[in-house]
Scaffold this active site. Structure first.
Site, mmCIF file in Angstrom:
data_model
loop_
_atom_site.group_PDB
_atom_site.id
_atom_site.type_symbol
_atom_site.label_atom_id
_atom_site.label_comp_id
_atom_site.label_asym_id
_atom_site.label_seq_id
_atom_site.Cartn_x
_atom_site.Cartn_y
_atom_site.Cartn_z
ATOM 1 N N ASP A 26 -1.129 -17.612 -20.693
ATOM 2 C CA ASP A 26 -0.190 -16.545 -21.065
ATOM 3 C C ASP A 26 -0.914 -14.945 -21.030
ATOM 4 O O ASP A 26 -1.827 -14.877 -21.745
ATOM 5 C CB ASP A 26 0.364 -16.664 -22.564
ATOM 6 N N ASP B 15 10.051 -12.076 -14.502
ATOM 7 C CA ASP B 15 11.310 -12.879 -14.567
ATOM 8 C C ASP B 15 12.325 -11.875 -15.223
ATOM 9 O O ASP B 15 11.949 -11.381 -16.312
ATOM 10 C CB ASP B 15 11.096 -14.225 -15.616
ATOM 11 N N ASP C 100 13.470 -6.485 -8.426
ATOM 12 C CA ASP C 100 14.955 -6.231 -7.693
ATOM 13 C C ASP C 100 16.017 -6.338 -8.611
ATOM 14 O O ASP C 100 17.142 -6.692 -8.293
ATOM 15 C CB ASP C 100 15.082 -7.645 -6.638
ATOM 16 N N LYS D 48 9.145 -12.938 1.841
ATOM 17 C CA LYS D 48 10.297 -13.532 2.584
ATOM 18 C C LYS D 48 11.482 -13.299 1.771
ATOM 19 O O LYS D 48 12.524 -12.947 2.113
ATOM 20 C CB LYS D 48 9.807 -15.083 3.045
ATOM 21 N N PHE D 49 11.518 -13.863 0.434
ATOM 22 C CA PHE D 49 12.463 -13.610 -0.322
ATOM 23 C C PHE D 49 13.109 -12.210 -0.465
ATOM 24 O O PHE D 49 14.115 -12.006 -0.320
ATOM 25 C CB PHE D 49 11.985 -13.978 -1.847
ATOM 26 N N GLU D 50 12.200 -11.148 -0.302
ATOM 27 C CA GLU D 50 12.314 -9.654 -0.488
ATOM 28 C C GLU D 50 12.969 -9.296 0.571
ATOM 29 O O GLU D 50 14.110 -8.714 0.280
ATOM 30 C CB GLU D 50 11.098 -9.130 -1.120
HETATM 31 C C1 LIG Z 1 9.635 -14.455 -11.066
HETATM 32 S S1 LIG Z 1 7.952 -15.149 -10.737
HETATM 33 C C2 LIG Z 1 7.504 -13.773 -9.562
HETATM 34 C C3 LIG Z 1 5.820 -14.344 -8.988
HETATM 35 C C4 LIG Z 1 5.407 -13.198 -7.935
HETATM 36 N N1 LIG Z 1 5.192 -11.983 -8.470
HETATM 37 C C5 LIG Z 1 6.487 -12.784 -6.750
HETATM 38 O O1 LIG Z 1 6.334 -11.835 -6.759
HETATM 39 O O2 LIG Z 1 6.828 -13.889 -6.157
HETATM 40 C C6 LIG Z 1 7.274 -14.411 -12.284
HETATM 41 C C7 LIG Z 1 6.137 -15.260 -12.594
HETATM 42 O O3 LIG Z 1 5.683 -14.790 -13.947
HETATM 43 C C8 LIG Z 1 4.920 -15.721 -14.604
HETATM 44 N N2 LIG Z 1 4.968 -15.249 -15.991
HETATM 45 C C9 LIG Z 1 5.994 -15.167 -16.856
HETATM 46 N N3 LIG Z 1 5.758 -14.466 -18.104
HETATM 47 C C10 LIG Z 1 4.278 -14.803 -18.022
HETATM 48 C C11 LIG Z 1 3.274 -14.576 -18.993
HETATM 49 N N4 LIG Z 1 3.290 -14.173 -20.078
HETATM 50 N N5 LIG Z 1 1.843 -14.841 -18.649
HETATM 51 C C12 LIG Z 1 1.651 -15.169 -17.417
HETATM 52 N N6 LIG Z 1 2.478 -15.356 -16.407
HETATM 53 C C13 LIG Z 1 3.929 -15.146 -16.656
HETATM 54 C C14 LIG Z 1 5.889 -16.906 -14.434
HETATM 55 O O4 LIG Z 1 5.254 -18.197 -14.559
HETATM 56 C C15 LIG Z 1 6.155 -16.686 -12.802
HETATM 57 O O5 LIG Z 1 5.568 -17.448 -11.705
#
Ligand SMILES: C[S@@+](CC[C@H](N)C(=O)[O-])C[C@H]1O[C@@H](n2cnc3c(N)ncnc32)[C@H](O)[C@@H]1O
Length: 230
Positions: free
Chosen positions: A113, A136, A172, A208-210
């Site tokens: 975390d 997220d 986004d 790709k997603f973006e």
């Molecule tokens: C929506 S994904 C985006 C991933 C990447 N940055 C991208 O642009 O594709 C968010 C990521 O943040 C991680 N995450 C969320 N809260 C976190 C935390 N407190 N510590 C570490 N990782 C975290 C999740 O596990 C996830 O892999």
């Protein structure tokens, strides 16, 4: 007492167990001992010089997901160190495979975390930059408290930036982008590099997603603020 330091913060993620491919599991077993950092709060802050065997500007990335953009950025800046943090097992396995395949030496991976990582492992005024790309979004109002970008966390992150260090966020989700702008603008240690949202800097690759989202007319917002201590 700082609530973030006593392990009672609201988690910004939900850990889904399982779904590690055999290759990802193998990468964790074989490569985490080489490129991973074991979280140990009692050990105190990390020495970046020992960790990377060199003195170099160090960037912290929070939430690297599957890690492809992270590796692209690390290849763009071989002269910088990257400490990259995520809790998601398949992503950790994937980035370790990429590090191995591409023979990257300037990335260290931390499966933990990020709130606890910053609290216990990152020295004050030590970071040249912080990247948080597409955290997220927690779109439902009742889940907004789980969003990573909140005032106490940003105030805390700012303490770990060196003077002139930067924080770069991207999302986004429009209402999250607005929340980010508000939170960063209210952090007295930080100054916006532009009047509101930044253009995507060259070093952040378009995923790709973006790309797909942009073609559908969706927007992406980047925010880049710097720490000014004077
Ligand atoms: C929506 S994904 C985006 C991933 C990447 N940055 C991208 O642009 O594709 C968010 C990521 O943040 C991680 N995450 C969320 N809260 C976190 C935390 N407190 N510590 C570490 N990782 C975290 C999740 O596990 C996830 O892999």
């Amino acid at each position: 007492m700082n609530p973030l330091s006593i392990g009672q913060h609201v988690r910004s993620y939900v850990l889904r167990q399982g779904r590690l491919s055999p290759g990802q599991q193998r990468a964790i077993d074989q490569l985490y001992p080489l490129w991973g950092i074991v979280f140990n709060a009692r050990q105190g802050p990390l020495s970046f010089e020992e960790l990377f065997n060199r003195r170099a500007p160090t960037i912290l990335e929070i939430g690297f997901g599957m890690g492809e953009p992270t590796i692209e950025i690390a290849k763009t800046f071989p002269e910088k160190n990257f400490i990259v943090v995520d809790v998601h097992g398949p992503g950790v396995g994937n980035i370790l495979k990429l590090i191995d395949q591409e023979q990257i030496t300037n990335v260290r991976v931390l499966r933990h975390d990020a709130v606890e990582v910053i609290t216990h492992l990152i020295p004050f005024s030590s970071l040249t930059g912080i990247h948080i790309f597409f955290p997220d979004p927690w779109p439902k109002a009742r889940h907004h408290k789980r969003r990573l970008i909140q005032k106490p966390f940003i105030d805390q992150l700012a303490q770990h930036l060196e003077n002139k260090g930067y924080i770069h966020l991207a999302t986004d989700w429009q209402d999250y982008a607005e929340q980010m702008l508000k939170v960063l603008s209210h952090c007295t240690a930080l100054t916006n590099t532009v009047s509101d949202f930044s253009a995507r800097p060259y070093y952040r690759p378009l995923t790709k997603f973006e790309n797909r989202g942009l073609k559908l007319g969706h927007s992406v917002w980047d925010l880049i603020f710097v720490k000014e201590t004077e």
